[in-house]
Design a protein around this motif. Structure first.
Motif, PDB file in Angstrom:
ATOM      1  N   GLN A  89       8.507  22.299  29.511  1.00  0.00           N
ATOM      2  CA  GLN A  89       9.657  22.702  28.705  1.00  0.00           C
ATOM      3  C   GLN A  89      10.553  21.509  28.393  1.00  0.00           C
ATOM      4  O   GLN A  89      11.049  21.351  27.284  1.00  0.00           O
ATOM      5  CB  GLN A  89      10.456  23.785  29.442  1.00  0.00           C
ATOM      6  N   SER A  90      10.770  20.658  29.397  1.00  0.00           N
ATOM      7  CA  SER A  90      11.542  19.436  29.203  1.00  0.00           C
ATOM      8  C   SER A  90      10.572  18.264  29.313  1.00  0.00           C
ATOM      9  O   SER A  90      10.069  17.965  30.394  1.00  0.00           O
ATOM     10  CB  SER A  90      12.645  19.329  30.270  1.00  0.00           C
ATOM     11  N   VAL A  91      10.285  17.626  28.179  1.00  0.00           N
ATOM     12  CA  VAL A  91       9.235  16.611  28.137  1.00  0.00           C
ATOM     13  C   VAL A  91       9.804  15.220  28.421  1.00  0.00           C
ATOM     14  O   VAL A  91      10.790  14.813  27.802  1.00  0.00           O
ATOM     15  CB  VAL A  91       8.533  16.606  26.757  1.00  0.00           C
ATOM     16  N   ASP A  92       9.169  14.517  29.335  1.00  0.00           N
ATOM     17  CA  ASP A  92       9.514  13.129  29.613  1.00  0.00           C
ATOM     18  C   ASP A  92       8.652  12.265  28.694  1.00  0.00           C
ATOM     19  O   ASP A  92       7.550  11.850  29.055  1.00  0.00           O
ATOM     20  CB  ASP A  92       9.236  12.815  31.096  1.00  0.00           C
ATOM     21  N   TYR A  93       9.172  11.984  27.486  1.00  0.00           N
ATOM     22  CA  TYR A  93       8.380  11.263  26.488  1.00  0.00           C
ATOM     23  C   TYR A  93       8.088   9.829  26.911  1.00  0.00           C
ATOM     24  O   TYR A  93       7.035   9.278  26.545  1.00  0.00           O
ATOM     25  CB  TYR A  93       9.077  11.298  25.128  1.00  0.00           C
ATOM     26  N   ALA A  94       8.987   9.224  27.670  1.00  0.00           N
ATOM     27  CA  ALA A  94       8.733   7.860  28.152  1.00  0.00           C
ATOM     28  C   ALA A  94       7.504   7.828  29.052  1.00  0.00           C
ATOM     29  O   ALA A  94       6.680   6.905  28.981  1.00  0.00           O
ATOM     30  CB  ALA A  94       9.956   7.325  28.888  1.00  0.00           C
ATOM     31  N   ARG A  95       7.355   8.848  29.900  1.00  0.00           N
ATOM     32  CA  ARG A  95       6.191   8.911  30.792  1.00  0.00           C
ATOM     33  C   ARG A  95       4.915   9.227  30.002  1.00  0.00           C
ATOM     34  O   ARG A  95       3.851   8.667  30.297  1.00  0.00           O
ATOM     35  CB  ARG A  95       6.440   9.973  31.876  1.00  0.00           C
ATOM     36  N   VAL A  96       5.028  10.110  29.016  1.00  0.00           N
ATOM     37  CA  VAL A  96       3.868  10.410  28.162  1.00  0.00           C
ATOM     38  C   VAL A  96       3.392   9.140  27.464  1.00  0.00           C
ATOM     39  O   VAL A  96       2.194   8.856  27.397  1.00  0.00           O
ATOM     40  CB  VAL A  96       4.225  11.491  27.106  1.00  0.00           C
ATOM     41  N   GLN A  97       4.340   8.377  26.951  1.00  0.00           N
ATOM     42  CA  GLN A  97       4.003   7.118  26.288  1.00  0.00           C
ATOM     43  C   GLN A  97       3.339   6.151  27.263  1.00  0.00           C
ATOM     44  O   GLN A  97       2.316   5.530  26.949  1.00  0.00           O
ATOM     45  CB  GLN A  97       5.260   6.488  25.696  1.00  0.00           C
ATOM     46  N   GLU A  98       3.914   6.030  28.471  1.00  0.00           N
ATOM     47  CA  GLU A  98       3.364   5.118  29.483  1.00  0.00           C
ATOM     48  C   GLU A  98       1.919   5.473  29.819  1.00  0.00           C
ATOM     49  O   GLU A  98       1.037   4.600  29.839  1.00  0.00           O
ATOM     50  CB  GLU A  98       4.214   5.185  30.747  1.00  0.00           C
ATOM     51  N   TYR A  99       1.651   6.747  30.098  1.00  0.00           N
ATOM     52  CA  TYR A  99       0.298   7.171  30.462  1.00  0.00           C
ATOM     53  C   TYR A  99      -0.673   6.961  29.298  1.00  0.00           C
ATOM     54  O   TYR A  99      -1.817   6.532  29.493  1.00  0.00           O
ATOM     55  CB  TYR A  99       0.294   8.629  30.894  1.00  0.00           C
TER      56      TYR A  99
END
Length: 220
Positions: free
Chosen positions: A119-129
């Motif tokens: 529901q609350s997306v950590d876009y920085a972590r998505v980008q990192e992975y």
């Protein structure tokens, strides 16, 4: 206790014993043990995939993280930095190393997918992975798509468009890729229009100031 001319050397105990033990070389893993740990990581990844298919995202994330922890202890890129500190660095065969890398990449790719479902997306972590995946698999369309989505949400429409354009080449019929590519293009267009309007405003203000100065000189 006294012992023929001197004190008996005390045995290390407590924190000192633990510190001493930590400096001792650890036993080298056997090929069978390496295989067992690698297969544990593969099993945890498969477990995570099952959780993800069942929409149990939180459980899937936990399984992928545990798999990565197992792989971290076998990863020469990690363990090489701690040689000489009592850690025996495992030596993998080319086949084992390939399995480790592929499992790592799959886990990072799947973690990025899981995080986008929250529901609350950590876009920085998505980008990192996603970028970790792309370092190993530069053309991976799913990683390109997720990197594009995350980068767009983080405010960099130009780089997002590059990722999404590449993703579209690999998945030309994927509606989500097309949707976010269009979003990136629209944001870039909007930013360009704002930039043009800003420059028009600057030139207009400069022109008015110049006209005012000329009028003052004329009236004087």
């Amino acid at each position: 206790m006294e012992a023929s001319g001197g004190r008996e050397s005390p045995e290390p105990s407590g924190a000192a014993a633990a510190s001493f033990a930590g400096r001792l070389p650890k036993p080298k893993l056997t090929p069978a043990q390496l295989d067992t740990q690698l297969q544990d990581a593969v099993r945890l990844k498969a477990e995570g995939n099952g959780f993800y298919r069942g929409k149990r995202v939180r459980s899937a994330i936990g399984s992928y993280h545990r798999a990565l922890l197992v792989l971290r202890s076998l990863d020469s890129e990690v363990t090489a930095g701690i040689q000489g500190f009592g850690t025996e660095v495992p030596v993998l065969t080319p086949a084992q190393d390939e399995l480790l890398r592929n499992t790592q990449v799959d886990c990072y790719n799947n973690l990025a997918a899981c995080l986008l479902q929250k529901q609350s997306v950590d876009y920085a972590r998505v980008q990192e992975y996603s970028l970790r995946v792309l370092r190993r698999r530069p053309g991976d369309p799913k990683a390109l798509y997720r990197a594009g989505v995350a980068t767009l949400e983080l405010g960099d429409a130009h780089t997002a468009k590059q990722y999404l354009t590449q993703a579209c080449s690999g998945q030309p019929k994927d509606a989500n890729v097309k949707k976010y590519l269009l979003k990136a293009e629209e944001k870039l267009k909007s930013e360009l229009q704002k930039e043009k309007a800003m420059y028009r405003g600057m030139f207009s203000s400069s022109s008015k100031a110049e006209e005012s100065n000329q009028a003052s000189v004329t009236s004087g």
